[in-house]
Motif scaffolding. Structure first.
Motif, PDB file in Angstrom:
ATOM      1  N   ARG A 178      30.834  49.214  39.910  1.00  0.00           N
ATOM      2  CA  ARG A 178      31.563  48.841  41.124  1.00  0.00           C
ATOM      3  C   ARG A 178      30.789  47.842  41.992  1.00  0.00           C
ATOM      4  O   ARG A 178      31.287  47.410  43.033  1.00  0.00           O
ATOM      5  CB  ARG A 178      31.876  50.087  41.952  1.00  0.00           C
ATOM      6  N   VAL A 179      29.574  47.462  41.586  1.00  0.00           N
ATOM      7  CA  VAL A 179      28.810  46.467  42.348  1.00  0.00           C
ATOM      8  C   VAL A 179      29.630  45.178  42.426  1.00  0.00           C
ATOM      9  O   VAL A 179      30.054  44.658  41.388  1.00  0.00           O
ATOM     10  CB  VAL A 179      27.437  46.199  41.692  1.00  0.00           C
ATOM     11  N   PRO A 180      29.901  44.667  43.635  1.00  0.00           N
ATOM     12  CA  PRO A 180      30.821  43.537  43.810  1.00  0.00           C
ATOM     13  C   PRO A 180      30.506  42.317  42.956  1.00  0.00           C
ATOM     14  O   PRO A 180      31.416  41.661  42.442  1.00  0.00           O
ATOM     15  CB  PRO A 180      30.691  43.207  45.304  1.00  0.00           C
ATOM     16  N   THR A 181      29.237  42.000  42.790  1.00  0.00           N
ATOM     17  CA  THR A 181      28.891  40.767  42.076  1.00  0.00           C
ATOM     18  C   THR A 181      28.867  40.929  40.560  1.00  0.00           C
ATOM     19  O   THR A 181      28.787  39.938  39.837  1.00  0.00           O
ATOM     20  CB  THR A 181      27.503  40.259  42.521  1.00  0.00           C
ATOM     21  N   TYR A 182      28.960  42.162  40.059  1.00  0.00           N
ATOM     22  CA  TYR A 182      28.809  42.390  38.624  1.00  0.00           C
ATOM     23  C   TYR A 182      29.877  41.668  37.806  1.00  0.00           C
ATOM     24  O   TYR A 182      29.579  40.810  36.966  1.00  0.00           O
ATOM     25  CB  TYR A 182      28.827  43.891  38.331  1.00  0.00           C
ATOM     26  N   LYS A 183      31.131  41.976  38.077  1.00  0.00           N
ATOM     27  CA  LYS A 183      32.213  41.349  37.300  1.00  0.00           C
ATOM     28  C   LYS A 183      32.352  39.865  37.614  1.00  0.00           C
ATOM     29  O   LYS A 183      32.669  39.058  36.735  1.00  0.00           O
ATOM     30  CB  LYS A 183      33.530  42.081  37.556  1.00  0.00           C
ATOM     31  N   ASP A 184      32.107  39.495  38.868  1.00  0.00           N
ATOM     32  CA  ASP A 184      32.205  38.080  39.249  1.00  0.00           C
ATOM     33  C   ASP A 184      31.211  37.234  38.459  1.00  0.00           C
ATOM     34  O   ASP A 184      31.560  36.172  37.930  1.00  0.00           O
ATOM     35  CB  ASP A 184      31.938  37.907  40.751  1.00  0.00           C
ATOM     36  N   LYS A 185      29.975  37.713  38.380  1.00  0.00           N
ATOM     37  CA  LYS A 185      28.959  36.953  37.644  1.00  0.00           C
ATOM     38  C   LYS A 185      29.259  36.914  36.161  1.00  0.00           C
ATOM     39  O   LYS A 185      29.051  35.890  35.501  1.00  0.00           O
ATOM     40  CB  LYS A 185      27.573  37.553  37.898  1.00  0.00           C
ATOM     41  N   GLN A 207      32.164  36.908  34.751  1.00  0.00           N
ATOM     42  CA  GLN A 207      33.237  35.936  34.546  1.00  0.00           C
ATOM     43  C   GLN A 207      32.722  34.512  34.665  1.00  0.00           C
ATOM     44  O   GLN A 207      33.078  33.640  33.872  1.00  0.00           O
ATOM     45  CB  GLN A 207      34.363  36.190  35.548  1.00  0.00           C
ATOM     46  N   ASN A 208      31.868  34.266  35.683  1.00  0.00           N
ATOM     47  CA  ASN A 208      31.327  32.918  35.872  1.00  0.00           C
ATOM     48  C   ASN A 208      30.470  32.502  34.681  1.00  0.00           C
ATOM     49  O   ASN A 208      30.554  31.371  34.200  1.00  0.00           O
ATOM     50  CB  ASN A 208      30.503  32.856  37.156  1.00  0.00           C
ATOM     51  N   TRP A 209      29.625  33.417  34.229  1.00  0.00           N
ATOM     52  CA  TRP A 209      28.762  33.099  33.090  1.00  0.00           C
ATOM     53  C   TRP A 209      29.588  32.903  31.816  1.00  0.00           C
ATOM     54  O   TRP A 209      29.279  32.034  31.007  1.00  0.00           O
ATOM     55  CB  TRP A 209      27.740  34.210  32.884  1.00  0.00           C
ATOM     56  N   SER A 210      30.620  33.724  31.643  1.00  0.00           N
ATOM     57  CA  SER A 210      31.470  33.598  30.473  1.00  0.00           C
ATOM     58  C   SER A 210      32.153  32.231  30.451  1.00  0.00           C
ATOM     59  O   SER A 210      32.280  31.601  29.392  1.00  0.00           O
ATOM     60  CB  SER A 210      32.524  34.714  30.459  1.00  0.00           C
TER      61      SER A 210
END
Length: 332
Positions: free
Chosen positions: A109-116, A118-121
């Motif tokens: 649930r850490v806010p930046t986990y999924k965002d990062k 996706q960005n890296w992908s």
């Protein structure tokens, strides 16, 4: 170390050349805090591996360059403990032990986990790793290892610190012993600098001003700054609120900021003159840092001594904490 307002731990990843945005966003604040708190500042090279594990060829150079940046900015190695994270093995040891009881759902649930991810992908990077998922546990271990009572953070980082506080509460509850204090946020009064193209200043965009830049490099970067696109001639009325140069004047030239805005709107100052005045102010304000950085760059042996000395001091603190942790967990 003498107690003042409390104990601070903070760190930065050695992921490439430091830029002026990094300095204004965090390091400048550290230099102020060192006079109010006892501080531990770590070059967190293990954290850097979460995104650059496949290419570590520049890691040691980046560590040395970051140490030079910190010292040239004014961090005092006698007043503070300045060290490299991996030089104190207890960081990894405590992270492993804390990971045993940290719920997976907390990490997901850490806010930046999924965002990062996706960005890296989108950039073709595969960082869907155990290490990246668990980096908040390592971050908590960094802070808890020294029983830090305060952590300097920006508003956007408060969620990460709250997770550390949850891990502290869970550990103390599970083992029925108040081993760790709950660290409090020290919100920094950071100055946000845009990149020279108007986007966020970032190495990945190639729009940075290197920290410690000399007059020639400084002018080259300022010369490339985006200005009012509607302004063609010097006498055309300008719109300084959309000009990157004007945003920098606000930070580095507050005495003339209003005057320059007025002259720009009236078409009484051209963009080249405006940039030259900014370069003069920035070079004057940052001259001492540039000179000190040039000197320190020629003393790799001294930099290594500073980091070794810091690691020795950090280990003493870390060993005491780990003795308490192992006793509480019955893993002596």
């Amino acid at each position: 170390m003498l107690m003042t307002k409390g104990r601070i731990f903070s760190g930065m990843q050695p992921s490439g050349r430091f830029h002026l945005g990094n300095y204004m966003g965090a390091l400048e604040n550290w230099v102020r805090l060192q006079h109010e708190y006892e501080c531990l500042f770590s070059i967190v090279d293990l954290h850097a591996l979460t995104s650059s594990y496949s290419d570590t060829s520049n890691l040691q150079d980046n560590v040395m360059e970051m140490a030079i940046d910190w010292l040239s900015a004014g961090l005092d190695p006698e007043k503070n403990i300045i060290f490299v994270q991996s030089h104190v093995k207890e960081h990894a040891e405590l992270a492993l032990l804390l990971g045993m009881s940290t719920p997976l759902s907390w990490l997901e649930r850490v806010p930046t986990y999924k965002d990062k991810l996706q960005n890296w992908s989108a950039q073709g990077k595969d960082n869907n790793t155990y290490g990246f998922l668990g980096y908040p546990v390592l971050m908590a271990a960094d802070i808890m290892l020294y029983k830090a009572t305060c952590v300097p953070v920006g508003e956007d980082q408060s969620a990460h610190l709250e997770l550390t506080r949850e891990i502290v509460r869970r550990f103390n509850y599970l083992y029925n012993k108040e081993v760790f204090p709950e660290p409090q946020a020290v919100f920094s009064q950071a100055k946000v600098l845009p990149g020279i193209d108007g986007r966020k200043m970032s190495k990945s965009y190639g729009n940075t001003i290197p920290f410690g830049a000399g007059p020639e490099e400084m002018w080259e970067r300022i010369r490339m700054m985006t200005t009012d696109p509607q302004r063609i001639k010097k006498t055309d009325p300008g719109h300084p609120e959309v000009c990157i140069v004007y945003a920098f004047h606000k930070v580095f030239n507050p005495e003339e900021y209003e005057e320059i805005g007025t002259k720009c709107r009236a078409g009484e100052i051209g963009c080249v003159e405006c940039k030259k005045r900014l370069a003069e102010k920035m070079n004057t304000m940052l001259a001492d840092i540039h000179i000190k950085r040039e000197e320190l760059s020629k003393k790799p042996g001294y930099i290594k001594e500073v980091l070794d000395f810091g690691a020795q001091r950090a280990r003493k603190e870390a060993e005491k904490t780990m003795a308490e942790v192992k006793a509480a967990m019955n893993v002596l």
